[in-house]
Design a protein around this motif. Structure first.
Motif, short mmCIF file in Angstrom:
data_model
loop_
_atom_site.label_atom_id
_atom_site.label_comp_id
_atom_site.label_asym_id
_atom_site.label_seq_id
_atom_site.Cartn_x
_atom_site.Cartn_y
_atom_site.Cartn_z
N GLY A 9 34.45 40.58 40.09
CA GLY A 9 34.89 40.13 41.39
C GLY A 9 34.21 40.90 42.52
N GLY A 10 34.37 40.38 43.73
CA GLY A 10 33.77 41.04 44.88
C GLY A 10 33.80 40.16 46.11
N LEU A 11 33.04 40.57 47.12
CA LEU A 11 32.94 39.85 48.39
C LEU A 11 31.62 39.09 48.45
CD1 LEU A 11 33.89 39.27 51.31
CD2 LEU A 11 32.75 41.40 51.96
N VAL A 12 31.71 37.79 48.71
CA VAL A 12 30.51 36.96 48.83
C VAL A 12 30.65 36.05 50.04
CG1 VAL A 12 30.00 37.00 46.36
CG2 VAL A 12 31.45 35.19 47.30
N GLN A 13 29.51 35.58 50.55
CA GLN A 13 29.51 34.66 51.68
C GLN A 13 29.70 33.23 51.21
OE1 GLN A 13 25.91 35.31 53.90
NE2 GLN A 13 26.69 37.16 54.86
N PRO A 14 30.23 32.36 52.07
CA PRO A 14 30.34 30.95 51.70
C PRO A 14 29.00 30.39 51.24
CG PRO A 14 31.54 31.36 53.71
CD PRO A 14 30.79 32.63 53.40
N GLY A 15 29.04 29.60 50.17
CA GLY A 15 27.83 29.06 49.59
C GLY A 15 27.19 29.95 48.54
N MET A 19 29.64 35.66 39.22
CA MET A 19 30.00 35.44 37.82
C MET A 19 31.05 36.46 37.39
SD MET A 19 27.64 35.13 34.38
CE MET A 19 27.25 36.87 34.26
N LEU A 20 32.13 35.95 36.84
CA LEU A 20 33.19 36.79 36.31
C LEU A 20 33.09 36.85 34.79
CD1 LEU A 20 36.25 35.52 38.39
CD2 LEU A 20 34.53 37.23 39.01
N SER A 21 33.52 37.97 34.23
CA SER A 21 33.52 38.16 32.79
C SER A 21 34.93 38.45 32.30
CB SER A 21 32.60 39.31 32.38
OG SER A 21 31.26 39.06 32.76
N CYS A 22 35.23 37.97 31.12
CA CYS A 22 36.51 38.23 30.48
C CYS A 22 36.23 38.74 29.08
CB CYS A 22 37.36 36.96 30.44
SG CYS A 22 38.92 37.13 29.54
N ALA A 23 36.44 40.03 28.88
CA ALA A 23 36.22 40.64 27.58
C ALA A 23 37.46 40.48 26.71
CB ALA A 23 35.88 42.12 27.73
N ALA A 24 37.25 40.09 25.47
CA ALA A 24 38.35 39.86 24.56
C ALA A 24 37.94 40.24 23.15
CB ALA A 24 38.80 38.39 24.60
N GLY A 112 51.09 32.10 25.02
CA GLY A 112 51.01 33.39 24.37
C GLY A 112 51.35 34.57 25.25
N GLY A 113 51.25 34.43 26.56
CA GLY A 113 51.62 35.50 27.48
C GLY A 113 50.62 36.64 27.58
N TYR A 114 49.35 36.39 27.28
CA TYR A 114 48.34 37.44 27.35
C TYR A 114 47.44 37.21 28.55
CZ TYR A 114 49.94 38.33 22.63
OH TYR A 114 50.72 38.59 21.53
N TRP A 115 47.43 38.17 29.46
CA TRP A 115 46.68 38.10 30.71
C TRP A 115 45.86 39.35 30.94
CZ3 TRP A 115 47.24 33.90 34.15
CH2 TRP A 115 48.27 32.99 33.82
N GLY A 116 44.74 39.19 31.61
CA GLY A 116 44.00 40.33 32.10
C GLY A 116 44.65 40.88 33.35
N GLN A 117 44.07 41.95 33.89
CA GLN A 117 44.66 42.61 35.06
C GLN A 117 44.33 41.91 36.37
OE1 GLN A 117 41.89 43.56 33.59
NE2 GLN A 117 40.44 43.87 35.28
N GLY A 118 43.36 41.02 36.36
CA GLY A 118 42.96 40.29 37.54
C GLY A 118 41.80 40.96 38.26
N THR A 119 40.97 40.15 38.91
CA THR A 119 39.87 40.66 39.71
C THR A 119 39.80 39.86 41.01
OG1 THR A 119 37.50 41.21 39.70
CG2 THR A 119 38.13 39.16 38.61
N GLN A 120 39.64 40.56 42.13
CA GLN A 120 39.67 39.94 43.44
C GLN A 120 38.34 39.29 43.78
OE1 GLN A 120 42.30 39.82 45.91
NE2 GLN A 120 40.85 38.36 46.82
N VAL A 121 38.40 38.04 44.21
CA VAL A 121 37.24 37.33 44.73
C VAL A 121 37.53 36.96 46.18
CG1 VAL A 121 35.82 35.25 44.59
CG2 VAL A 121 36.52 36.43 42.50
N THR A 122 36.69 37.41 47.08
CA THR A 122 36.85 37.12 48.50
C THR A 122 35.60 36.42 49.02
OG1 THR A 122 38.26 39.07 48.81
CG2 THR A 122 37.30 38.08 50.78
N VAL A 123 35.79 35.24 49.60
CA VAL A 123 34.68 34.46 50.14
C VAL A 123 34.84 34.43 51.66
CG1 VAL A 123 33.43 32.29 50.09
CG2 VAL A 123 34.66 33.07 48.05
N SER A 124 33.95 35.10 52.35
CA SER A 124 34.07 35.22 53.80
C SER A 124 32.71 35.55 54.40
CB SER A 124 35.07 36.32 54.16
OG SER A 124 35.13 36.51 55.56
N SER A 125 32.49 35.06 55.61
CA SER A 125 31.28 35.38 56.35
C SER A 125 31.49 36.54 57.31
CB SER A 125 30.77 34.16 57.11
OG SER A 125 31.75 33.67 58.01
#
Length: 125
Positions: A9-15, A19-24, A112-125
């Motif tokens: 996750g991270g900060l990106v501009q519109p457009g 890429m996010l990854s989920c390790a399992a 199943g109730g199995y979740w990752g911790q979450g990752t923040q995605v922010t789309v802003s100019s």
């Protein structure tokens, strides 16, 4: 024990793209389908895309159609979420989770109730 971990996750501009990854674990990927969910401030968590553990088929919602893609690399024990043409409304915390993924009926849900911790995605100019 089933464990999931998101990253990318991270900060990106519109457009822009991200890429996010989920390790399992191998067990998790073999036994469960994996879905990506997101939750924006003040909104309920929603499922947006998933991949079936048995045949690799995918399901996605209209909100991400044509922009997001999910893939699985069994050798790396990782599920990826490629996000393109990002929009401000995509801003949310993104989670991967064990899921029921039925591409044939165009439906998905967390199971199943199995979740990752979450990752923040922010789309802003």
């Amino acid at each position: 024990q089933v464990q999931l971990a998101e990253s990318g996750g991270g900060l990106v501009q519109p457009g822009g793209s991200l890429m996010l990854s989920c390790a399992a674990s191998t067990y998790t990927l073999n036994y469960y389908s994996i879905g990506w969910f997101r939750q924006a401030p003040g909104k309920e968590r929603e499922g947006i895309i998933c991949i079936n553990n048995r045949d690799g088929s995918t399901y996605y919602t209209d909100s991400v159609k044509g922009r997001f893609a999910i893939s699985r690399d069994n050798g790396r024990n990782t599920v990826y979420l490629q996000m393109n043409d990002l929009k401000p409304e995509d801003t949310a915390v993104y989670y991967c989770a064990t899921a029921l993924c039925m591409a044939s009926t165009q439906t998905m849900s967390a199971v199943g109730g199995y979740w990752g911790q979450g990752t923040q995605v922010t789309v802003s100019s």
